[in-house]
Design an enzyme around this catalytic site. Structure first.
Site, PDB file in Angstrom:
ATOM      1  CB  THR A 188     -40.928  69.721   3.429  1.00 55.69           C
ATOM      2  OG1 THR A 188     -42.118  69.146   2.892  1.00 55.69           O
ATOM      3  CG2 THR A 188     -40.079  68.618   4.052  1.00 55.69           C
ATOM      4  N   GLY A 189     -43.454  70.042   5.151  1.00 57.20           N
ATOM      5  CA  GLY A 189     -44.382  69.297   5.984  1.00 57.20           C
ATOM      6  C   GLY A 189     -44.263  67.805   5.769  1.00 57.20           C
ATOM      7  CG  ASP A 246     -42.764  74.661   1.037  1.00 61.38           C
ATOM      8  OD1 ASP A 246     -42.882  73.720   1.831  1.00 61.38           O
ATOM      9  OD2 ASP A 246     -43.617  74.952   0.165  1.00 61.38           O
ATOM     10  CG  LEU A 247     -39.632  69.659  -0.417  1.00 60.62           C
ATOM     11  CD1 LEU A 247     -39.732  68.206   0.025  1.00 60.62           C
ATOM     12  CD2 LEU A 247     -38.763  69.767  -1.668  1.00 60.62           C
ATOM     13  CG  ASP A 248     -45.601  69.168  -1.481  1.00 54.38           C
ATOM     14  OD1 ASP A 248     -45.799  68.506  -2.507  1.00 54.38           O
ATOM     15  OD2 ASP A 248     -45.166  68.676  -0.422  1.00 54.38           O
ATOM     16  CE  LYS A 303     -42.501  73.916   6.274  1.00 52.59           C
ATOM     17  NZ  LYS A 303     -42.755  74.179   4.840  1.00 52.59           N
ATOM     18  CG  ASP A 336     -46.537  77.107  -1.473  1.00 49.90           C
ATOM     19  OD1 ASP A 336     -45.780  76.465  -0.708  1.00 49.90           O
ATOM     20  OD2 ASP A 336     -47.610  76.657  -1.905  1.00 49.90           O
ATOM     21  CB  SER A 337     -48.546  76.793   2.177  1.00 50.32           C
ATOM     22  OG  SER A 337     -48.867  76.324   0.884  1.00 50.32           O
ATOM     23  CG  ASN A 383     -46.707  74.618   5.663  1.00 51.30           C
ATOM     24  OD1 ASN A 383     -46.930  75.314   4.667  1.00 51.30           O
ATOM     25  ND2 ASN A 383     -46.125  73.436   5.586  1.00 51.30           N
TER      26      ASN A 383
END
Length: 284
Positions: free
Chosen positions: A41-42, A7-9, A212, A235-236, A238
Site C-alpha cells: 500500500t501507499g 493493494d489496499l485503497d 511495490k 487498481d492504480s 502505483n
C-alpha cells in the site's frame, strides 16, 4: 500461488474504507492453506495496523509504496528513506507553490496546518469553474485522503526536516489539474525519486530504489519463493511495478486502464469482494 500481494485503497478496501467479511474470510483461508499474504500500500505502516487491528490476519506489510517492509510479527524488515536534503528541497517547492502535502515517517503523517482548508478551497474553485463536475466523486476523493490515521500538523515543512524522523514518502494532492501536471513535470526526472500516482488527484515521491515490485521481490527472496509463485492484485498506477513483477496478476474491475492492460485477469470491483474472487478463481 505461495505469496499473494494485495493493494489496499480501491482494492481490498471498499468504498466505505473497510475490509468486507468476504475478503477477510478469503485471506484467512489462504493463510490457513499456507499462502503468505502481503499487503502492499501507499499508506503508512501504523495506519495499516489500525485497519487490521480487529481482524485475525497478520500479513507482511509493504507500506509507503515500497519504501518500508514489516514482517507479520511487526518487525521492521527493510526501509528506504528519502535523501533528507532532496526531500527538504521538494517540500520547500511544494509549500511555496501552495500544494497540500503529506510526509510519511515511522510514526506520523506530517501535513500542513492549513492543508484541509486549502483542499476545500481548491475543490470549491474546481466546481465553480466546472459546474458539470461530479461533486460526490471529489468529496469521495477528499474523504479517502483523510481516512488515514496518524496525522501530525505542522506550520512549515522545516519542522519535518528538523524532526530528524526518516521520510519515506511525500504525497502531493491537488484538485487543480494544471497544478497537478506542473508538479509531475517538476519531479518526473528527478534522480533521487521514484514518482508514482495512487489516485487521480495526486503524485507521490519515494526513494529512487523503492517500489511495490522491488519490495515484493525482497519478501519473496527472503521466503525462498520464486517470483513465478507470487501473485498480485491492484487498481492504480502505483501497483504497476508489483503487478509486472508477480508471476500472476489481477486488476480490479474499478482499476485504471493501464492496470487492466498490465494484468492477466480482471476480477470484480472493490465493492464486490474482488480480492476474494481473485484468490478463489485466479490464484488458487
Amino acid at each position: 500461488m505461495d505469496v499473494v500481494a494485495i493493494d489496499l485503497d480501491g482494492t481490498l478496501l471498499n468504498r466505505e474504507h473497510t475490509i468486507s467479511a468476504g475478503n477477510a474470510e478469503a485471506i484467512k483461508q489462504a493463510q490457513q492453506d499456507g499462502v503468505d499474504i502481503v499487503i502492499a500500500t501507499g499508506r503508512a505502516y501504523f495506519d495499516v495496523q489500525q485497519i487490521f487491528a480487529d481482524l485475525p490476519i497478520r500479513p507482511w506489510v509493504i507500506s509507503a509504496n515500497g519504501a518500508v517492509i514489516h514482517t507479520p510479527g511487526g518487525t521492521l524488515f527493510e526501509e528506504k528513506a528519502l535523501d533528507r536534503g532532496d526531500a527538504g528541497e521538494a517540500l520547500k517547492w511544494l509549500e511555496k507553490e501552495a500544494y497540500y502535502y503529506e510526509v510519511f515517517s515511522g510514526s506520523s503523517i506530517y501535513t500542513p496546518q492549513n492543508g484541509r482548508e486549502l483542499l476545500h478551497v481548491e475543490m470549491d474553485r474546481h466546481i465553480s469553474a466546472n459546474p458539470e463536475t461530479d461533486k460526490q466523486s471529489l468529496k469521495h476523493a477528499l474523504d479517502k485522503q483523510f481516512s488515514q490515521n496518524g496525522f501530525a500538523l505542522v506550520e512549515s515543512y522545516e519542522e519535518i526536516v528538523e524532526s530528524k524522523d526518516p521520510m519515506y514518502n511525500i504525497l502531493a494532492f491537488t484538485f487543480d489539474l494544471d497544478k497537478l501536471e506542473k508538479g509531475k513535470e517538476k519531479f518526473h526526472d528527478h534522480p533521487s525519486f521514484t514518482m508514482v500516482s495512487s489516485a487521480e488527484h495526486n503524485f507521490e515521491l519515494e526513494d529512487h530504489t523503492a517500489s511495490k515490485g522491488s519490495a515484493l521481490k525482497s519478501v519473496a527472496d527472503h521466503l525462498g519463493i520464486p517470483m513465478d509463485r507470487t501473485a498480485a492484485v491492484g487498481d492504480s498506477h502505483n501497483d504497476l511495478s508489483m503487478l509486472e513483477a508477480a508471476g500472476r496478476s489481477a486488476a480490479m474491475e474499478n482499476a485504471v486502464d493501464d492496470v487492466k492492460k498490465a494484468s492477466d485477469y480482471i476480477t470484480k470491483s472493490n465493492d464486490d469482494d474482488g480480492v476474494a474472487y481473485a484468490i478463489t478463481h485466479y490464484f488458487s
